[in-house]
Scaffold this motif. Structure first.
Motif, mmCIF file in Angstrom:
data_model
loop_
_atom_site.group_PDB
_atom_site.id
_atom_site.type_symbol
_atom_site.label_atom_id
_atom_site.label_comp_id
_atom_site.label_asym_id
_atom_site.label_seq_id
_atom_site.Cartn_x
_atom_site.Cartn_y
_atom_site.Cartn_z
ATOM 1 N N TRP A 162 -11.437 -2.777 0.148
ATOM 2 C CA TRP A 162 -12.373 -2.141 -0.765
ATOM 3 C C TRP A 162 -13.065 -3.223 -1.594
ATOM 4 O O TRP A 162 -12.754 -4.408 -1.464
ATOM 5 C CB TRP A 162 -11.645 -1.161 -1.676
ATOM 6 C CG TRP A 162 -11.141 0.082 -0.973
ATOM 7 C CD1 TRP A 162 -11.098 0.322 0.376
ATOM 8 C CD2 TRP A 162 -10.598 1.240 -1.592
ATOM 9 N NE1 TRP A 162 -10.561 1.558 0.635
ATOM 10 C CE2 TRP A 162 -10.246 2.152 -0.548
ATOM 11 C CE3 TRP A 162 -10.362 1.624 -2.901
ATOM 12 C CZ2 TRP A 162 -9.691 3.396 -0.803
ATOM 13 C CZ3 TRP A 162 -9.806 2.869 -3.148
ATOM 14 C CH2 TRP A 162 -9.477 3.744 -2.111
ATOM 15 N N LYS A 163 -13.953 -2.817 -2.468
ATOM 16 C CA LYS A 163 -14.746 -3.754 -3.275
ATOM 17 C C LYS A 163 -13.876 -4.758 -4.033
ATOM 18 O O LYS A 163 -14.211 -5.935 -4.111
ATOM 19 C CB LYS A 163 -15.626 -2.977 -4.260
ATOM 20 C CG LYS A 163 -16.505 -3.857 -5.111
ATOM 21 C CD LYS A 163 -17.399 -3.045 -6.021
ATOM 22 C CE LYS A 163 -18.268 -3.952 -6.867
ATOM 23 N NZ LYS A 163 -19.179 -3.203 -7.725
ATOM 24 N N TYR A 164 -12.767 -4.302 -4.583
ATOM 25 C CA TYR A 164 -11.907 -5.184 -5.373
ATOM 26 C C TYR A 164 -10.658 -5.617 -4.616
ATOM 27 O O TYR A 164 -9.622 -5.881 -5.214
ATOM 28 C CB TYR A 164 -11.547 -4.523 -6.711
ATOM 29 C CG TYR A 164 -12.765 -4.341 -7.582
ATOM 30 C CD1 TYR A 164 -13.379 -5.431 -8.183
ATOM 31 C CD2 TYR A 164 -13.317 -3.083 -7.767
ATOM 32 C CE1 TYR A 164 -14.517 -5.273 -8.960
ATOM 33 C CE2 TYR A 164 -14.455 -2.910 -8.547
ATOM 34 C CZ TYR A 164 -15.048 -4.011 -9.140
ATOM 35 O OH TYR A 164 -16.174 -3.853 -9.907
ATOM 36 N N GLY A 165 -10.764 -5.663 -3.305
ATOM 37 C CA GLY A 165 -9.667 -6.196 -2.503
ATOM 38 C C GLY A 165 -8.897 -5.133 -1.746
ATOM 39 O O GLY A 165 -9.273 -3.960 -1.712
ATOM 40 N N PRO A 166 -7.805 -5.555 -1.111
ATOM 41 C CA PRO A 166 -7.014 -4.651 -0.262
ATOM 42 C C PRO A 166 -6.385 -3.516 -1.066
ATOM 43 O O PRO A 166 -5.874 -3.726 -2.155
ATOM 44 C CB PRO A 166 -5.960 -5.569 0.346
ATOM 45 C CG PRO A 166 -5.905 -6.758 -0.549
ATOM 46 C CD PRO A 166 -7.233 -6.893 -1.184
ATOM 47 N N THR A 167 -6.455 -2.323 -0.476
ATOM 48 C CA THR A 167 -5.994 -1.110 -1.155
ATOM 49 C C THR A 167 -5.322 -0.184 -0.145
ATOM 50 O O THR A 167 -5.802 -0.043 0.972
ATOM 51 C CB THR A 167 -7.201 -0.383 -1.788
ATOM 52 O OG1 THR A 167 -7.854 -1.274 -2.702
ATOM 53 C CG2 THR A 167 -6.796 0.884 -2.501
ATOM 54 N N ILE A 168 -4.244 0.427 -0.559
ATOM 55 C CA ILE A 168 -3.625 1.486 0.238
ATOM 56 C C ILE A 168 -4.114 2.803 -0.360
ATOM 57 O O ILE A 168 -3.740 3.167 -1.482
ATOM 58 C CB ILE A 168 -2.088 1.385 0.219
ATOM 59 C CG1 ILE A 168 -1.657 0.072 0.866
ATOM 60 C CG2 ILE A 168 -1.463 2.588 0.931
ATOM 61 C CD1 ILE A 168 -0.176 -0.205 0.812
ATOM 62 N N PRO A 169 -4.997 3.504 0.368
ATOM 63 C CA PRO A 169 -5.631 4.703 -0.201
ATOM 64 C C PRO A 169 -4.658 5.738 -0.754
ATOM 65 O O PRO A 169 -4.902 6.298 -1.825
ATOM 66 C CB PRO A 169 -6.438 5.267 0.973
ATOM 67 C CG PRO A 169 -6.723 4.073 1.830
ATOM 68 C CD PRO A 169 -5.484 3.212 1.712
ATOM 69 N N GLY A 170 -3.569 6.013 -0.063
ATOM 70 C CA GLY A 170 -2.621 7.021 -0.535
ATOM 71 C C GLY A 170 -2.062 6.700 -1.909
ATOM 72 O O GLY A 170 -1.912 7.583 -2.756
ATOM 73 N N ILE A 171 -1.770 5.430 -2.142
ATOM 74 C CA ILE A 171 -1.256 5.001 -3.454
ATOM 75 C C ILE A 171 -2.375 5.122 -4.493
ATOM 76 O O ILE A 171 -2.155 5.579 -5.613
ATOM 77 C CB ILE A 171 -0.716 3.555 -3.391
ATOM 78 C CG1 ILE A 171 0.440 3.434 -2.394
ATOM 79 C CG2 ILE A 171 -0.325 3.048 -4.775
ATOM 80 C CD1 ILE A 171 1.652 4.278 -2.728
ATOM 81 N N TYR A 172 -3.565 4.725 -4.114
ATOM 82 C CA TYR A 172 -4.700 4.816 -5.033
ATOM 83 C C TYR A 172 -4.927 6.254 -5.485
ATOM 84 O O TYR A 172 -5.047 6.532 -6.676
ATOM 85 C CB TYR A 172 -5.970 4.257 -4.378
ATOM 86 C CG TYR A 172 -7.189 4.497 -5.222
ATOM 87 C CD1 TYR A 172 -7.471 3.671 -6.313
ATOM 88 C CD2 TYR A 172 -8.039 5.573 -4.973
ATOM 89 C CE1 TYR A 172 -8.563 3.908 -7.121
ATOM 90 C CE2 TYR A 172 -9.139 5.814 -5.773
ATOM 91 C CZ TYR A 172 -9.398 4.977 -6.848
ATOM 92 O OH TYR A 172 -10.480 5.232 -7.653
#
Length: 135
Positions: free
Chosen positions: A54-64
């Motif tokens: 994502w824009k601000y780096g690696p992300t795990i969508p479920g956690i987000y």
């Protein structure tokens, strides 16, 4: 392997125990670097989830999506030791220095790392290929 949800809850709980502020953004970067460091030390994945870039780096969508309502606010743990994981001592040695870094440094470093990897979705298998010690 453990559940990334359990690791996220544990990380929030652990940060709260240490009186260190942790936001959603910082949590995501800590999960990313914890996975990498765990692979480097153990030649195996800590959790199976895929990071999206994502824009601000690696992300795990479920956690987000579980905690995005907090925005940039501090995440608080309302759970006690039931979120402690079996490998907590080994995980703590990875998480401790990451918690002490400021969020902007973690974001910058994660974006730099993602640029090296060059993928939009970063699987555990990709991280294993890149970071596991060659025997």
């Amino acid at each position: 392997m453990i559940s990334v949800n359990k690791l996220a809850k544990y990380t929030i709980w652990y940060a709260n125990q240490k009186h260190i502020r942790i936001s959603q953004l910082k949590l995501q970067k800590i999960l990313f670097f914890t996975q990498i460091e765990y692979i480097k030390k153990n030649n195996k994945l800590l959790f199976p989830d895929i990071f999206e870039v994502w824009k601000y780096g690696p992300t795990i969508p479920g956690i987000y999506y579980e905690s995005c309502a907090y925005g940039a606010l501090e995440l608080k743990s309302y759970n006690e030791a039931d979120d402690v994981i079996a490998e907590d001592a080994a995980i703590n040695t990875i998480i401790d220095p990451l918690l002490r870094q400021d969020c902007s440094s973690l974001v910058h470093n994660s974006i730099t790392e993602v640029e090296k990897i060059g993928e939009k979705n970063i699987s555990g298998e990709t991280l294993l290929k890149l970071y596991a010690q060659k025997t």
